[in-house]
Each structure stands twice: as structure tokens, then as C-alpha cells.
Design an enzyme around this catalytic site. Sequence first.
Site, mmCIF file in Angstrom:
data_model
loop_
_atom_site.group_PDB
_atom_site.id
_atom_site.type_symbol
_atom_site.label_atom_id
_atom_site.label_comp_id
_atom_site.label_asym_id
_atom_site.label_seq_id
_atom_site.Cartn_x
_atom_site.Cartn_y
_atom_site.Cartn_z
ATOM 1 N N LEU A 58 -11.306 23.209 89.021
ATOM 2 C CA LEU A 58 -9.943 22.814 89.345
ATOM 3 C C LEU A 58 -9.932 21.322 89.626
ATOM 4 O O LEU A 58 -10.882 20.784 90.186
ATOM 5 C CB LEU A 58 -9.428 23.574 90.579
ATOM 6 N N ASP A 59 -8.835 20.656 89.259
ATOM 7 C CA ASP A 59 -8.696 19.236 89.529
ATOM 8 C C ASP A 59 -8.752 18.975 91.034
ATOM 9 O O ASP A 59 -8.475 19.873 91.839
ATOM 10 C CB ASP A 59 -7.373 18.705 88.984
ATOM 11 N N ILE A 60 -9.037 17.740 91.414
ATOM 12 C CA ILE A 60 -9.193 17.398 92.825
ATOM 13 C C ILE A 60 -7.933 17.698 93.632
ATOM 14 O O ILE A 60 -8.000 18.103 94.785
ATOM 15 C CB ILE A 60 -9.611 15.911 92.982
ATOM 16 N N THR A 70 -5.673 20.054 92.885
ATOM 17 C CA THR A 70 -5.216 21.426 92.640
ATOM 18 C C THR A 70 -5.823 22.377 93.658
ATOM 19 O O THR A 70 -6.992 22.258 94.024
ATOM 20 C CB THR A 70 -5.588 21.873 91.212
ATOM 21 N N HIS A 97 -6.891 19.156 82.089
ATOM 22 C CA HIS A 97 -5.555 18.965 82.665
ATOM 23 C C HIS A 97 -4.472 19.693 81.871
ATOM 24 O O HIS A 97 -3.354 19.205 81.735
ATOM 25 C CB HIS A 97 -5.215 17.474 82.732
#
Length: 248
Positions: A109-111, A113, A200
Site C-alpha cells: 500500500l502507498d505510504i 493509504t 498507484h
Amino acid sequence: MSIERIDKILSHEGFGTRKGIKKLLRNAEVTVNGTRILDTAFQLNPDKDSVCVDGEPVLIKKNYYIMMNKKPGVVSANKDGKHQTVFDCLGNEYRTPYLQEHLHLVGRLDIDTEGLLLFTTDGTLTHRLTSPKTHAPKSYLVRLMHEESADGQQKIADVFRRGVRIPPEDNEDAADCKSAEIEWKGDTECVLTITEGKYHQVKRMFRAVANEVVYLKRLSIGALRLDNALALGEYRELTDDEVACLIQ
């Protein structure tokens, strides 16, 4: 689990390095089916044999499965020079030599998210859930910057269902996404279900339809849903039923 050496099993379960197990066998009473073991190369069947250390039974796990409710600001990586990582959030019981080598993430997961992260030592499961051929669904709660009218919501749903082309970002080229399903919860909120994991991807999908994601939370991976009782940053091991729903 097949026949395994006693030093490998005890290291797996957090009793030290393989070299340290040799010292443990000398200084502690390690038994298999009631018989004391001194040889690090002794072999046993973890599915059938009983192991004790100083009279305490050792619960031998075939694999680990851990669910985390990832908090924002934490990086989905083992190590990072600038930010706290999701592995830093785990307790010492998950820092044994075996787990430091074998415990890994199923996707990232993105930072910024939040939501469901899955850690496991089960490489077969990881391949099944992340392989492009499997099409394992992943659902996300999405909040958008701009309101969408009923007509706009329907148009976006139709575009996503057909498969939207997402714009380039950073070093990633433009790409075509597979069909995705969207369930609107309001003018700026929806649940999006995708079956792939491009860089993304969710953010780029909404950018392709002239909107921006301002909040993103993963709710599910395959049949596994995030436990709503877990606060941000908390984690727990999966129940037997949850493991079964993933590996069946």
C-alpha cells in the site's frame, strides 16, 4: 509439513538462530515425544511428533498469516532510511531469525493509504493472490476531491467496467486496466474493486476520469476482509476460518 531438523523447527519458533539451538539443546531439556534430544540434526515430523522445551509444549506452525490495519505515513517495506515501515510496527515475537527471513507482504500500500495488509510466510498463497493470472479481487474505500452527480457516477462506472486507460506517472507508462466494479456511497465516496495491482492504480483511474483521490483504504484481499475492530497500526494473526477462505 515434511520431516524437518529439530534446530530448524526451534529456530522457526523463535528459540534462537540455528547455531544458538545447539547451545539450547545442551542447557535446556528439549524433548520429542518424551525423549530428550541433544543432536541438532535430529529429524521429526511436526504434524505428528510432540516437542517440549523444559516441559512446555512448542506449538509448531506451518505458516504465519497476519492481518494489519496499516496506518498512513508508514512504508510497505522491510527497511526504509526515512520512514517507519510496517515491519517496524510488528512485535518482537515476529522478529525471530526465521521470520525476519521469510515473513513478507502480499502486495503493498502507498505510504498515505490505510487498511488491510497481509503478512505471510506462505509463498504459494502469495503467488496465488498476486499473480496476474489469478485476478484476485481487492476492494478499496475511496473518497474523492470533487462531487460526482448521479449521471457522472454512472459514466465513471461504465468506463471502469469497460476498462479505463490510466495516465503515466513517475516512471510508469500509460496502461490499460482490466474491468473494475464501483459501488457509490455518496457524491464523493465509493468502494472500488479491482483485480490487478498496477502502480498507484486507483489514484490513476480516477485521475483518468477528471477526479482526484483524497483518501484511500483497502478493505479486502480476495475473500479476506479487514477486521473493523483493528485500530490503525494494529494487527492480529488470522483465524483458521480466515486462512481457509484464502487458501481454498
